[in-house]
Design a protein around this motif. Structure first.
Motif, PDB file in Angstrom:
ATOM      1  N   ASP A  44      -3.714 -49.027 -24.635  1.00 21.44           N
ATOM      2  CA  ASP A  44      -2.525 -48.328 -24.034  1.00 21.44           C
ATOM      3  C   ASP A  44      -1.452 -48.060 -25.059  1.00 21.44           C
ATOM      4  O   ASP A  44      -0.571 -47.314 -24.684  1.00 21.44           O
ATOM      5  CB  ASP A  44      -1.643 -49.365 -23.014  1.00 21.44           C
ATOM      6  N   GLU A  47      -5.805 -54.620 -24.475  1.00 20.32           N
ATOM      7  CA  GLU A  47      -4.990 -53.957 -23.724  1.00 20.32           C
ATOM      8  C   GLU A  47      -3.994 -53.063 -24.397  1.00 20.32           C
ATOM      9  O   GLU A  47      -3.637 -51.746 -24.197  1.00 20.32           O
ATOM     10  CB  GLU A  47      -4.429 -54.476 -22.740  1.00 20.32           C
ATOM     11  N   GLU A  82      -5.503 -59.419 -24.181  1.00 16.35           N
ATOM     12  CA  GLU A  82      -4.157 -58.727 -24.264  1.00 16.35           C
ATOM     13  C   GLU A  82      -3.942 -57.756 -25.379  1.00 16.35           C
ATOM     14  O   GLU A  82      -3.454 -56.617 -25.351  1.00 16.35           O
ATOM     15  CB  GLU A  82      -3.025 -59.744 -24.311  1.00 16.35           C
TER      16      GLU A  82
END
Length: 65
Positions: free
Chosen positions: A61, A57, A54
């Motif tokens: 992002d 990511e 997580e």
């Protein structure tokens, strides 16, 4: 990133999974003499791995500098 800690026994739900024998041996050695079950160790390891994914990511992002 979270550091891995050998957990105490949490509430669990039964789930069948196969592990390579060498991984089983390493886990059993790591928890020997500790108040931790094989399942609790694996659950914590997966939790830390998921948190790590997580975080990756989020960094990937997130806003670019």
């Amino acid at each position: 990133m979270s550091k891995f800690k050998i957990p105490k026994i949490p509430p669990t739900t039964s789930k069948s999974i196969r592990f390579p024998n060498d991984i089983i041996e390493k886990i059993e050695k790591a928890i020997q003499g500790k108040q931790c079950t094989f399942t609790a160790f694996v659950v914590e390891a997966v939790r830390v791995a998921l948190e790590s994914l997580e975080e990756e990511e989020t960094r990937r992002d997130g806003p670019e500098a």
